[in-house]
Design an enzyme around this catalytic site. Structure first.
Site, PDB file in Angstrom:
ATOM      1  N   LYS A 104      -5.578 -12.448  17.887  1.00  0.00           N
ATOM      2  CA  LYS A 104      -5.338 -11.625  16.697  1.00  0.00           C
ATOM      3  C   LYS A 104      -4.730 -10.301  17.121  1.00  0.00           C
ATOM      4  CE  LYS A 104      -6.221 -11.916  12.219  1.00  0.00           C
ATOM      5  NZ  LYS A 104      -6.423 -13.181  11.492  1.00  0.00           N
TER       6      LYS A 104
HETATM    7  N1  GLU Z   1      -3.733 -14.735   9.655  1.00  0.00           N
HETATM    8  C1  GLU Z   1      -4.053 -16.062   9.258  1.00  0.00           C
HETATM    9  C2  GLU Z   1      -5.515 -16.362   9.547  1.00  0.00           C
HETATM   10  O1  GLU Z   1      -6.343 -15.481   9.639  1.00  0.00           O
HETATM   11  C3  GLU Z   1      -3.092 -17.096   9.807  1.00  0.00           C
HETATM   12  C4  GLU Z   1      -2.919 -17.117  11.301  1.00  0.00           C
HETATM   13  C5  GLU Z   1      -1.767 -17.984  11.768  1.00  0.00           C
HETATM   14  O2  GLU Z   1      -1.089 -18.575  10.960  1.00  0.00           O
HETATM   15  O3  GLU Z   1      -1.564 -18.038  12.994  1.00  0.00           O
HETATM   16  O4  GLU Z   1      -5.895 -17.500   9.641  1.00  0.00           O
END
Ligand code: GLU
Length: 430
Positions: A104
């Site tokens: 993240k």
């Molecule tokens: N930000 C989204 C989540 O928390 C998607 C992450 C992604 O597509 O890699 O799942």
């Protein structure tokens, strides 16, 4: 604990440990992120001055494949929050069986106070900062809170400029014109809607008789509300940071979504100042104004927290009257609240299952980029439904035949076992 999402994630893991077949040494290893990079981002703003921002990228675990996870822009971003979110990405990728680890990113900023040009500069500088960590086979960012396909386009362009050729596969959630997939923008909301329908089938309840309240009306909350409305559920309440709209007869979700899409606030909708969006004004007049805390305590069948983490806590859990909670946000429920909801038999579909639509379709985008081939929307949506549906079935099977107390523990048990098994096969380096 409610204030520290990382502690909350560890407590969720601890709760599942006694039910999961995982070697204790590996379990301990899984509580620590592989690495976190902190970057300083000086940006010349359009207003003239230079502002120094701070950003992070956490790579939590890569035993199952390249790191994967979004990038969020928010004033309350912290290193601990990014690390918790990277952990949750690891568990959700494992639960839906994607060949990914979890990561993240986050930048501490208030996007509302930045111009488009400022956001572009900030994004490019952040991408330069984490450029040595990311890559199409190593770590693949995507949108999260306050980031979108345009943000991904700037990230992809910046990365590609350094590489000397275009690398679409380095991010997902891109605009269609540069390698995005149909269906990615609404994917998380679509997944939430599919999961809510599956839950009602499992509980042998009729979704068309159900009332729904949605906290958060961003990309995820708005699409979930729209699709549940299409599926026949009655969405009676929705909110954004400015407050919420409540109408026991059901909100006019398409009108509300159009209004918010055009940059409007929920506050204006309830105050009835929306003009020229729909001919049906009566709903606006009937819709009452409620705050976010009241929305959480409404007597509805389904509560969908779709905003930030830590909103259902030991302090307000006694006020929750919904009989089911579907977690569209990451980490909305603290462990202390979870235990009480379990005791009260409130079904909570955990974030690591309910909000996986986004990363599933990100994976489908990445696969299409690898193949240099694009799929029609129907193929993407069918594959999303198949994958999230089978993760739901596996979680329910674990819940039904095991002695796990709730769906979150069932989901964690599966995710931890899969990740631990990857670690066992790979062994310890050196
Ligand atoms: N930000 C989204 C989540 O928390 C998607 C992450 C992604 O597509 O890699 O799942």
């Amino acid at each position: 604990m409610a204030d520290d999402p990382f502690e909350n994630m560890l407590a969720q893991m601890d709760r599942a440990e006694e039910y999961a077949e995982v070697d204790h040494g590996i379990f301990e290893r899984l509580k620590h992120p592989e690495r976190t990079l902190k970057v300083t981002l000086p940006v010349k703003l359009e207003s003239g001055g230079v502002e120094v921002f701070e950003g992070y990228r956490c790579q939590f675990d890569s035993a199952r494949g390249p790191f994967k996870g979004g990038v969020r822009y928010h004033p309350s971003v912290t290193q601990r929050e990014v690390e918790a979110l990277a952990g949750w990405m690891t568990w959700k990728a494992a639960l839906v069986d994607l060949p990914y680890g979890g990561a993240k990113g986050g930048v501490i900023c208030e996007p509302k106070e930045l111009t488009d040009r400022d956001l572009e500069r900030l994004t490019r500088r952040y991408t330069e900062g984490i450029r040595r960590m990311i890559g199409p086979e190593t770590d693949v960012p995507a949108p999260d809170m306050n980031t979108n396909p345009q943000t991904m386009a700037w990230m992809m362009d910046t990365y590609s400029m350094y590489e000397g050729y275009t690398v679409p596969k380095v991010v997902t959630g891109k605009p269609l014109e540069i390698g995005g997939t149909p269906g990615r923008v609404e994917a998380t909301g679509r997944g939430v809607s599919i999961i809510t329908e599956r839950l009602f089938e499992y509980l042998e309840r009729d979704l068309t008789e159900a009332t729904v309240a949605v906290q958060g009306f961003g990309n995820v909350g708005a699409n979930a509300a729209r699709l549940l409305d299409d599926a026949g559920a009655r969405v009676v309440a929705a909110s954004d940071v400015t407050g919420g709209a409540y109408d026991p007869e059901g909100l006019d979700v398409p009108t509300l979504a159009t209004h918010v899409d055009a940059g409007g606030l929920m506050e204006e909708y309830t105050a009835g100042v929306v003009r020229g969006v729909s001919d049906d004004r009566t709903r606006w007049d009937e819709a009452g104004h409620i705050d976010n805390e009241t929305l959480l305590s409404l007597d509805v069948d389904v509560l969908i927290p779709a905003a930030v983490e830590g909103v259902i806590t030991a302090h307000n859990v006694d006020d929750i009257r919904a009989s089911a909670v579907v977690e569209a946000a990451n980490g909305p429920t603290t462990v202390a609240a979870d235990e009480i909801l379990t005791e009260r038999d409130v079904q909570v579909v955990p974030d690591i299952l309910a909000n996986t639509g986004g990363v599933i379709v990100s994976y489908l985008e990445w696969v299409q980029n690898s193949q240099e081939f694009s799929w029609p929307l129907q193929t993407v949506n069918a594959e999303l439904e198949r994958r999230i549906g089978s993760a739901f079935d596996e979680t329910i099977a674990r819940y039904d035949d095991g002695d796990v107390p709730d769906l979150r523990t069932a989901a964690y048990t599966i995710a931890l076992e899969r990740t631990a098994s990857a670690h066992e096969y790979r062994g310890l380096f050196p």
